[in-house]
Write an enzyme that holds these catalytic residues in place. Structure first.
Site, PDB file in Angstrom:
ATOM      1  N   ASN A  14       0.851  12.570  24.237  1.00  0.00           N
ATOM      2  CA  ASN A  14       1.344  13.116  25.281  1.00  0.00           C
ATOM      3  C   ASN A  14       1.988  14.315  25.177  1.00  0.00           C
ATOM      4  OD1 ASN A  14       0.857  10.920  27.473  1.00  0.00           O
ATOM      5  ND2 ASN A  14       1.388   9.681  25.946  1.00  0.00           N
ATOM      6  N   MET A  90       9.953   5.234  20.829  1.00  0.00           N
ATOM      7  CA  MET A  90       9.935   4.071  20.995  1.00  0.00           C
ATOM      8  C   MET A  90      11.299   3.116  21.081  1.00  0.00           C
ATOM      9  SD  MET A  90       6.821   3.749  21.540  1.00  0.00           S
ATOM     10  CE  MET A  90       6.280   1.969  21.483  1.00  0.00           C
ATOM     11  N   ASN A 107      10.618   8.943  31.382  1.00  0.00           N
ATOM     12  CA  ASN A 107       9.764   8.076  30.227  1.00  0.00           C
ATOM     13  C   ASN A 107       8.435   7.900  30.907  1.00  0.00           C
ATOM     14  OD1 ASN A 107       9.317   6.390  27.930  1.00  0.00           O
ATOM     15  ND2 ASN A 107       9.919   4.596  28.960  1.00  0.00           N
ATOM     16  N   HIS A 109       5.246   4.960  30.368  1.00  0.00           N
ATOM     17  CA  HIS A 109       4.944   3.485  29.506  1.00  0.00           C
ATOM     18  C   HIS A 109       3.694   3.064  30.156  1.00  0.00           C
ATOM     19  CE1 HIS A 109       5.809  -0.307  27.983  1.00  0.00           C
ATOM     20  NE2 HIS A 109       5.479  -0.868  29.329  1.00  0.00           N
TER      21      HIS A 109
HETATM   22  C1  GAR Z   1       1.870   6.225  24.649  1.00  0.00           C
HETATM   23  O1  GAR Z   1       0.921   5.107  25.247  1.00  0.00           O
HETATM   24  C2  GAR Z   1       3.075   5.831  25.740  1.00  0.00           C
HETATM   25  O2  GAR Z   1       3.000   5.334  27.116  1.00  0.00           O
HETATM   26  C3  GAR Z   1       3.859   4.754  24.936  1.00  0.00           C
HETATM   27  O3  GAR Z   1       3.473   5.058  23.507  1.00  0.00           O
HETATM   28  C4  GAR Z   1       2.348   5.922  23.297  1.00  0.00           C
HETATM   29  C5  GAR Z   1       2.745   7.028  22.546  1.00  0.00           C
HETATM   30  O4  GAR Z   1       1.399   7.795  22.292  1.00  0.00           O
HETATM   31  N1  GAR Z   1       5.158   4.320  25.042  1.00  0.00           N
HETATM   32  C6  GAR Z   1       5.771   3.156  25.401  1.00  0.00           C
HETATM   33  O5  GAR Z   1       5.218   2.208  25.020  1.00  0.00           O
HETATM   34  C7  GAR Z   1       7.200   3.243  25.533  1.00  0.00           C
HETATM   35  N2  GAR Z   1       7.782   1.681  25.736  1.00  0.00           N
HETATM   36  P1  GAR Z   1       1.610   9.573  21.940  1.00  0.00           P
HETATM   37  O6  GAR Z   1       2.736   9.570  20.871  1.00  0.00           O
HETATM   38  O7  GAR Z   1       0.262   9.676  21.427  1.00  0.00           O
HETATM   39  O8  GAR Z   1       2.126  10.332  23.008  1.00  0.00           O
END
Ligand code: GAR
Length: 201
Positions: A14, A90, A107, A109
């Site tokens: 992201n 996280m 954030n 999610h």
């Molecule tokens: C993403 O899918 C985000 O939505 C999730 O972690 C992933 C991180 O991916 N976040 C959560 O679950 C928050 N509760 P990335 O490090 O490749 O962006």
């Protein structure tokens, strides 16, 4: 142009989508600092490759949440960040950050909140048998995966679809929705009402 401080814990796809959207001229922002809760997160390399300043929290700092959040707030302020963008960070953020950046911590999610909060939003929705899930972008508050919702996008879980396929489709949606939502904020079109609902103008 808004200045973003990004919090990550892992692969940082992201973060990469945000960096790419800025480079493409689709997001009027600058990432001024990336802080990772883990010193070896792949996302730190992505930031480094893009010429962005980085900090990886040591385990000692991370384990003391108040100290960690005080350090994050201080470093983000020092770097000139106006908004804190959680991109796969996280854990929840607490007072030292929220008080300095009120309604300015965002954030993403991978579920339609308030359903399936926590660290496994995609897998939890998949195994529950729901037919529709999706992505939520929201302002963070003192409760994990809560706070006023800015944007959501739904995805239909296809009949017989594998978890891996769903994960890939979810991430693809995130990588478009997050920069797009941040652009709304950059344009000054996102406000939180007295009733704590987000109004988009
Ligand atoms: C993403 O899918 C985000 O939505 C999730 O972690 C992933 C991180 O991916 N976040 C959560 O679950 C928050 N509760 P990335 O490090 O490749 O962006």
């Amino acid at each position: 142009m808004i200045k973003l401080g990004v919090l990550i814990s892992g692969s940082g796809t992201n973060l990469q989508a945000i960096i790419d959207a800025i480079a493409a001229g689709d997001l009027d922002a600058e990432v001024v600092l990336v802080i990772s809760s883990k010193p070896d997160a792949l996302g730190l390399k992505r930031a480094h490759d893009a010429g962005i300043a980085t900090i990886g929290l040591t385990r000692e700092v991370y384990n003391n949440q108040t100290a960690a959040d005080e350090l994050i707030a201080e470093e983000m302020l020092g770097a000139g960040a106006q908004y804190i963008v959680m991109a796969g960070y996280m854990r929840m953020v607490t007072g030292p950050i929220l008080n300095v950046f009120p309604d300015r911590v965002i954030n993403i999610h991978p579920a339609l909140l308030p359903s399936f909060p926590g660290a496994h939003g995609i897998a939890d929705a998949y195994s529950s048998g729901v037919k529709v899930t999706g992505i939520t972008v929201h302002f963070a508050n003192a409760a994990y995966d809560e706070g006023p919702i800015i944007a959501e996008e739904a995805l239909v879980i296809e009949e017989g679809e594998s978890l891996q396929s769903l994960e890939e489709r979810m991430h693809a949606v995130e990588h478009v929705l997050y920069p797009k939502t941040l652009q709304l904020i950059a344009e000054g079109r996102v406000a939180v009402d007295e009733d704590r609902r987000v109004r988009i103008s």
